[in-house]
Design a protein around this motif. Structure first.
Motif, short mmCIF file in Angstrom:
data_model
loop_
_atom_site.label_atom_id
_atom_site.label_comp_id
_atom_site.label_asym_id
_atom_site.label_seq_id
_atom_site.Cartn_x
_atom_site.Cartn_y
_atom_site.Cartn_z
N THR A 140 -9.57 -4.76 -0.45
CA THR A 140 -10.64 -4.17 -0.60
C THR A 140 -10.48 -2.66 0.41
OG1 THR A 140 -11.46 -5.38 1.30
CG2 THR A 140 -11.98 -6.26 -0.68
N LYS A 141 -11.36 -2.17 0.15
CA LYS A 141 -11.56 -0.94 1.14
C LYS A 141 -11.33 -1.30 2.58
CE LYS A 141 -13.75 3.74 0.38
NZ LYS A 141 -14.82 4.16 -0.43
N SER A 142 -11.96 -2.28 2.93
CA SER A 142 -12.01 -2.74 4.38
C SER A 142 -10.38 -3.07 4.83
CB SER A 142 -12.90 -3.84 4.70
OG SER A 142 -14.11 -3.54 4.11
N GLY A 143 -10.00 -3.67 3.79
CA GLY A 143 -8.39 -4.19 4.04
C GLY A 143 -7.44 -2.86 4.17
N PHE A 144 -7.83 -1.82 3.53
CA PHE A 144 -7.16 -0.66 3.54
C PHE A 144 -7.32 -0.09 5.13
CE2 PHE A 144 -6.84 3.85 3.95
CZ PHE A 144 -5.54 4.20 3.36
N PHE A 145 -8.47 0.01 5.31
CA PHE A 145 -8.78 0.65 6.74
C PHE A 145 -8.45 -0.22 8.01
CE2 PHE A 145 -11.64 3.39 4.15
CZ PHE A 145 -10.82 4.50 4.40
N TYR A 146 -8.02 -1.51 7.63
CA TYR A 146 -7.49 -2.37 8.54
C TYR A 146 -6.08 -2.07 8.95
CZ TYR A 146 -5.26 -6.43 11.01
OH TYR A 146 -4.59 -7.24 11.87
N HIS A 147 -5.41 -1.62 7.79
CA HIS A 147 -4.03 -1.07 8.14
C HIS A 147 -3.63 0.60 8.42
CE1 HIS A 147 -1.98 -4.92 6.79
NE2 HIS A 147 -2.86 -4.92 5.76
N PHE A 148 -4.62 1.31 8.05
CA PHE A 148 -4.66 2.60 8.23
C PHE A 148 -6.20 3.27 8.68
CE2 PHE A 148 -1.63 1.80 4.95
CZ PHE A 148 -0.42 2.09 5.71
N LYS A 149 -5.99 3.65 9.74
CA LYS A 149 -7.30 3.94 10.47
C LYS A 149 -8.03 5.35 9.52
CE LYS A 149 -7.31 7.97 13.98
NZ LYS A 149 -6.27 8.80 13.67
N ASP A 150 -7.21 6.13 9.04
CA ASP A 150 -7.62 7.00 7.98
C ASP A 150 -6.66 7.46 6.95
OD1 ASP A 150 -6.21 8.72 9.36
OD2 ASP A 150 -8.01 9.69 10.49
N LYS A 151 -6.88 8.36 6.05
CA LYS A 151 -5.87 8.78 5.07
C LYS A 151 -4.63 9.37 5.79
CE LYS A 151 -5.97 10.29 0.32
NZ LYS A 151 -6.40 11.62 -0.40
N GLY A 152 -4.91 10.00 6.78
CA GLY A 152 -4.01 10.88 7.57
C GLY A 152 -3.14 9.76 8.05
N ALA A 153 -3.42 8.77 8.54
CA ALA A 153 -2.65 7.77 9.29
C ALA A 153 -1.54 7.44 8.00
CB ALA A 153 -3.13 6.51 9.69
N ILE A 182 0.70 -1.28 0.07
CA ILE A 182 -0.05 0.05 0.05
C ILE A 182 0.89 1.35 -0.12
CG2 ILE A 182 -1.64 1.31 1.22
CD1 ILE A 182 -2.56 -1.15 2.57
N LEU A 183 1.97 1.29 0.76
CA LEU A 183 3.01 2.47 1.15
C LEU A 183 3.45 2.53 -0.48
CD1 LEU A 183 3.98 1.88 4.63
CD2 LEU A 183 2.55 3.81 3.55
N ASP A 184 3.88 1.50 -0.85
CA ASP A 184 4.61 1.76 -2.28
C ASP A 184 3.85 2.32 -3.33
OD1 ASP A 184 6.94 0.29 -1.27
OD2 ASP A 184 6.45 -1.62 -2.29
N LEU A 210 -5.48 2.96 -4.81
CA LEU A 210 -4.37 2.36 -4.19
C LEU A 210 -4.80 0.63 -4.03
CD1 LEU A 210 -3.28 4.81 -1.35
CD2 LEU A 210 -2.34 4.36 -3.64
N ILE A 211 -6.21 0.49 -3.56
CA ILE A 211 -6.57 -1.09 -3.10
C ILE A 211 -6.60 -1.77 -4.33
CG2 ILE A 211 -7.76 -0.05 -1.11
CD1 ILE A 211 -10.14 -0.27 -2.54
N ALA A 212 -6.79 -0.77 -5.67
CA ALA A 212 -6.98 -1.74 -6.88
C ALA A 212 -5.55 -1.98 -7.25
CB ALA A 212 -7.56 -0.73 -8.05
#
Lengths: 211, 211
Positions: A48-61, A20-22, A41-43
């Motif tokens: 999935t979007k849920s997967g993203f928010f598992y790693h980062f609580k929001d876009k700021g994180a 995700i960071l890459d 990013l998730i694409a």
DNA sequence: GAAAAAACTGTACCTACGGTACAGCTTCGG
DNA sequence: CCGAAGCTGTACCGTAGGTACAGTTTTTTC
């Protein structure tokens, strides 16, 4: 272990997080932070979007993690580069000059040019980030100033300074030339511009400390 | 007269258009282009969304107009600054050195620091813009290279170059130091960093052409 | 090999923003 | 006083960020 320090490599989540960071780093340097959508990013990563928010609580994180990783990597790069240059050379001036030569060559070897400096990107979008992230930016930059200033002090102990200049400014100038060089390289589309600018800075240093 | 060249000042619409561009420039330099909403611009200017789209057919037209105005203003500033420096001085080297001193002082007098370079901001978000806008960026930068290169050629005709450097690189270095200086100024929060970096570039020039 | 923790997926829903379309109103110069 | 310039108002669409949370699979640990 969702946020915070880098998870141990044994955990699978760390790999996804890094992917995700890459994707985010590439996108942010090309389109800006607000222009980078979570959906793209998730694409790119295939979650999935849920997967993203598992790693980062929001876009700021994500912004914070991105910057933290970038700073750590740059620090490691400088450590590696200049410690190798020091090993090859006893004299502090020659050591720095060798390090700058190596830096220039390293940059010249990037086939598509330097991808961009996250510090610079964040500076031009700083109202998107909270105080913590901006403080991180400042702290990292001051750390690099100190790093190069220390080297210049060691050089100045052996060589007379041939101009009335502040060594903090001379230390800053390396980052200034690097960041400015990246921008002009991008603006005119010449990948070799940045490494050549580093060599100009190197030449100035020689001028400053030698006859 | 919606898009295209600047409308004559007699027309009221031009004033509104400029207000939109003022608000947009500030916002884009602080939050990036994608992070700047049309809603906040119309709120700042006190018009409606329809009013905005009367002046710009879409956000891309705003981006282009913004950059065009910025480039024209920077060109005018350089014209003014260095022509004044030339009047004060016959010698091309001293003229350039005086111009750089004046530039440094002009930047030092900005109370809240330099607001940022739109060229740099666009470089770090270039995938948001179309070819036309990117080409504008490149053309402007090459124009400034040529402008300073011409001065350096006139200097080199009278003074020997004391190092094996390319004068295009030396010309580029002024923009490099300016753009890099803006970034570091922002990063560490020292408004005086940028003008001091300009003076370092000036010192390097003296080194390059004088004993 | 089972329990527990980690690493996700799926669904549903809300708000803000960019953008489109278009009809109507107001202001001002000629 | 007419016509163009310079807007306003209303309505609507798709996409993106974000929230909430229950459920499922994978991995680690004992």
């Amino acid at each position: 272990m969702v946020s915070g320090m880098n998870a141990p490599a044994s955990r699978k989540g760390a790999a996804t997080r890094d992917q995700i960071l890459d994707a985010a780093e590439t996108a942010v340097l090309a389109k800006g932070f607000a222009g980078t959508s979570i959906d793209e990013l998730i694409a790119a990563v295939g979650i999935t979007k849920s997967g993203f928010f598992y790693h980062f609580k929001d876009k700021g994180a994500l912004a914070k993690a991105l910057l933290e990783r970038y700073i750590a990597r740059e620090d490691a790069l400088f450590d590696d580069l200049f410690s190798r240059a020091d090993e090859l050379n006893e004299d502090p001036l020659h050591g720095f000059l060798v390090g700058l030569k190596m830096l220039s060559e390293l940059l010249a070897d990037l086939p598509t040019g330097h991808p961009g400096c996250l510090i610079a990107a964040y500076c031009y979008q700083d109202r998107l980030f909270d105080r913590e992230v901006r403080a991180l930016n400042t702290r990292a930059t001051l750390g690099w100033r100190r790093r190069f200033r220390d080297r210049l002090d060691r050089i100045a102990a052996r060589y007379p300074l041939r101009a009335d200049v502040d060594l903090d400014d001379v230390a800053d100038m390396l980052l200034v030339v690097a960041d400015g060089g990246i921008i002009l390289s991008k603006a005119v589309g010449e990948t070799s511009l940045l490494p050549r600018q580093i060599l100009l800075y190197r030449d100035y240093l020689r001028h400053l400390f030698q006859a």
